[in-house]
Motif scaffolding. Structure first.
Motif, PDB file in Angstrom:
ATOM      1  N   ASP A  22       0.864  -1.190   0.000  1.00 22.92           N
ATOM      2  CA  ASP A  22       0.000   0.000   0.000  1.00 22.92           C
ATOM      3  C   ASP A  22       0.898   1.237   0.000  1.00 22.92           C
ATOM      4  O   ASP A  22       1.188   1.823   1.052  1.00 22.92           O
ATOM      5  CB  ASP A  22      -0.917  -0.015   1.229  1.00 22.92           C
ATOM      6  N   LYS A  58      -0.151  -8.278  -1.579  1.00 20.93           N
ATOM      7  CA  LYS A  58      -1.480  -7.722  -1.836  1.00 20.93           C
ATOM      8  C   LYS A  58      -1.375  -6.208  -2.040  1.00 20.93           C
ATOM      9  O   LYS A  58      -1.412  -5.438  -1.078  1.00 20.93           O
ATOM     10  CB  LYS A  58      -2.418  -8.021  -0.648  1.00 20.93           C
ATOM     11  N   ASN A  60      -3.084  -2.931  -2.597  1.00 22.18           N
ATOM     12  CA  ASN A  60      -4.437  -2.370  -2.584  1.00 22.18           C
ATOM     13  C   ASN A  60      -4.488  -1.349  -3.707  1.00 22.18           C
ATOM     14  O   ASN A  60      -3.731  -0.380  -3.721  1.00 22.18           O
ATOM     15  CB  ASN A  60      -4.730  -1.723  -1.231  1.00 22.18           C
ATOM     16  N   THR A 148     -15.439  -7.704   7.686  1.00 26.26           N
ATOM     17  CA  THR A 148     -14.260  -6.855   7.496  1.00 26.26           C
ATOM     18  C   THR A 148     -13.688  -6.388   8.837  1.00 26.26           C
ATOM     19  O   THR A 148     -14.334  -6.482   9.885  1.00 26.26           O
ATOM     20  CB  THR A 148     -14.598  -5.669   6.575  1.00 26.26           C
ATOM     21  N   SER A 149     -12.467  -5.849   8.763  1.00 18.99           N
ATOM     22  CA  SER A 149     -11.731  -5.540  10.000  1.00 18.99           C
ATOM     23  C   SER A 149     -12.142  -4.218  10.642  1.00 18.99           C
ATOM     24  O   SER A 149     -11.837  -3.966  11.797  1.00 18.99           O
ATOM     25  CB  SER A 149     -10.229  -5.490   9.691  1.00 18.99           C
ATOM     26  N   GLN A 215      -3.908  -2.275  12.912  1.00 19.96           N
ATOM     27  CA  GLN A 215      -5.325  -2.239  13.324  1.00 19.96           C
ATOM     28  C   GLN A 215      -5.598  -2.983  14.637  1.00 19.96           C
ATOM     29  O   GLN A 215      -6.741  -3.059  15.090  1.00 19.96           O
ATOM     30  CB  GLN A 215      -6.208  -2.814  12.206  1.00 19.96           C
ATOM     31  N   SER A 238       0.345  -4.650   6.122  1.00 17.93           N
ATOM     32  CA  SER A 238       0.816  -3.681   5.122  1.00 17.93           C
ATOM     33  C   SER A 238       1.715  -2.654   5.806  1.00 17.93           C
ATOM     34  O   SER A 238       2.946  -2.795   5.820  1.00 17.93           O
ATOM     35  CB  SER A 238      -0.371  -2.999   4.435  1.00 17.93           C
ATOM     36  N   ARG A 239       1.121  -1.622   6.430  1.00 19.47           N
ATOM     37  CA  ARG A 239       1.910  -0.529   7.028  1.00 19.47           C
ATOM     38  C   ARG A 239       2.922  -1.028   8.035  1.00 19.47           C
ATOM     39  O   ARG A 239       4.025  -0.483   8.119  1.00 19.47           O
ATOM     40  CB  ARG A 239       0.971   0.480   7.701  1.00 19.47           C
TER      41      ARG A 239
HETATM   42  O1  LIG Z   1     -11.536  -5.855   6.092  1.00 22.43           O
HETATM   43  C1  LIG Z   1     -10.564  -5.382   5.502  1.00 22.43           C
HETATM   44  C2  LIG Z   1     -10.378  -5.528   4.148  1.00 22.43           C
HETATM   45  C3  LIG Z   1      -9.256  -5.020   3.570  1.00 22.43           C
HETATM   46  N1  LIG Z   1      -8.327  -4.352   4.307  1.00 22.43           N
HETATM   47  C4  LIG Z   1      -7.123  -3.866   3.610  1.00 22.43           C
HETATM   48  O2  LIG Z   1      -5.985  -4.573   4.115  1.00 22.43           O
HETATM   49  C5  LIG Z   1      -4.878  -3.689   4.278  1.00 22.43           C
HETATM   50  C6  LIG Z   1      -4.539  -3.553   5.752  1.00 22.43           C
HETATM   51  O3  LIG Z   1      -3.465  -2.669   5.929  1.00 22.43           O
HETATM   52  P1  LIG Z   1      -2.671  -2.447   7.319  1.00 22.43           P
HETATM   53  O4  LIG Z   1      -1.755  -1.325   7.014  1.00 22.43           O
HETATM   54  O5  LIG Z   1      -1.963  -3.725   7.659  1.00 22.43           O
HETATM   55  O6  LIG Z   1      -3.698  -2.091   8.345  1.00 22.43           O
HETATM   56  C7  LIG Z   1      -5.313  -2.377   3.615  1.00 22.43           C
HETATM   57  O7  LIG Z   1      -5.007  -2.441   2.243  1.00 22.43           O
HETATM   58  C8  LIG Z   1      -6.819  -2.398   3.806  1.00 22.43           C
HETATM   59  O8  LIG Z   1      -7.495  -1.600   2.843  1.00 22.43           O
HETATM   60  C9  LIG Z   1      -8.514  -4.197   5.643  1.00 22.43           C
HETATM   61  O9  LIG Z   1      -7.693  -3.607   6.375  1.00 22.43           O
HETATM   62  N2  LIG Z   1      -9.640  -4.726   6.216  1.00 22.43           N
END
Ligand SMILES: O=c1ccn([C@@H]2O[C@H](COP(=O)(O)O)[C@@H](O)[C@H]2O)c(=O)[nH]1
Length: 273
Positions: A22, A58, A60, A148-149, A215, A238-239
């Motif tokens: 990302d 992945k 995004n 979703t998260s 998260q 990701s981050r």
């Molecule tokens: O439910 C969801 C669906 C997609 N995402 C995506 O995953 C990554 C998470 O990034 P981090 O930086 O590890 O938090 C990001 O691309 C979201 O758009 C999600 O977080 N939750």
């Protein structure tokens, strides 16, 4: 890539880590901005430094679309680089698409034919005829948003409709779609306590689990409730990985963060198998 090959890779690398690409130009080392394609230069360095620690990447697509034509070209170069140099890696276009049938077909062609990703994320809200065009690609995977998260997941996904939570209806109904064997599902790591119920409905499917690290989701809880006999998990960060350092050592720093997660995954794999 099929799931048998994916499971083989997971066992070989002792990792079910998916690294999220990302890329935000404000967060990458500033010296990279002098490169002709800073996003691709960043991704290539991250991939070269981490490919042995993960089984999937992945990107995004939002982070590429935000930069217009240049961003889309960076995405294309990234997927081509992965497919050519690391064909054993499972690739996910996190695009969250889905529309009326003929439009979904075009989305599917964009990500499966033109960009040659192994999988794409799709929103279930528009139902069967919006999802089956993706599933029509026999050798590809469609990753359906289940639970979703984010906090907003509680607005609709956990609400009962006809006595059953919407996310459970998504899981159950999607199993009736043509080629549903090619489905995977997104379940946020922040929703680990739901995984036991989810596994009752889809015991064998792979889950893409974002939300560890930044998260606040917990890898051990996800494994406890979500791992199945074929592992069945791709845990994304990701981050937490790609922005470990903003200096010249950014790729090595990312590898160290990826290794921390990979080592925890090895412990979980040893515990379960
Ligand atoms: O439910 C969801 C669906 C997609 N995402 C995506 O995953 C990554 C998470 O990034 P981090 O930086 O590890 O938090 C990001 O691309 C979201 O758009 C999600 O977080 N939750």
């Amino acid at each position: 890539m099929n799931t048998t090959q994916l499971v083989q890779e997971i066992k070989k690398k002792k990792s079910f880590l998916c690294i999220g690409l990302d890329v935000d130009l404000n967060k990458i080392p500033q010296y990279l901005l002098e490169e002709e394609d800073p996003i691709f230069a960043f991704n290539r360095a991250i991939i070269d430094a981490t490919h042995h620690l993960c089984v999937a990447y992945k990107p995004n697509t939002a982070f590429y679309e935000a930069y217009g034509l240049k961003g889309w070209k960076s995405l294309e170069k990234t997927i081509n680089y992965l497919n050519k140099k690391y064909p054993e890696i499972f690739t996910i276009a996190d695009a969250k698409r889905g529309d009326i049938g003929n439009t979904s077909t075009m989305y599917a062609k964009a990500f499966f034919e033109d960009l040659a990703f192994d999988s794409v994320t799709v929103a279930p809200y528009m139902g069967k005829d919006s999802i089956e065009p993706f599933l029509a690609f026999e050798d590809k995977h469609t990753i359906l948003l289940a639970l979703t998260s984010n906090q907003g997941a509680y607005d609709f996904q956990t609400k009962a409709v006809d006595g059953k939570e919407l996310y459970k209806q998504v899981l159950e109904t999607s199993k009736t779609y043509k080629n549903s064997k090619n489905l995977m599902y997104v379940v946020g790591a922040t929703k680990a306590k739901f995984l036991a119920d989810i596994r009752q409905i889809i015991p064998d499917s792979f889950l893409l689990v974002p939300g560890v690290g930044a998260q606040g989701g917990n890898l051990q809880d996800v494994c406890k409730y979500g791992m199945n006999s074929q592992v069945g998990l791709l845990i994304n960060s990701s981050r937490g990985i790609i922005y470990a350092s903003k200096e010249k050592d950014f790729a090595q720093a990312a590898a160290l963060k990826a290794e921390e997660l990979q080592k925890q995954m090895a412990v979980e794999l040893n515990r379960h198998f």
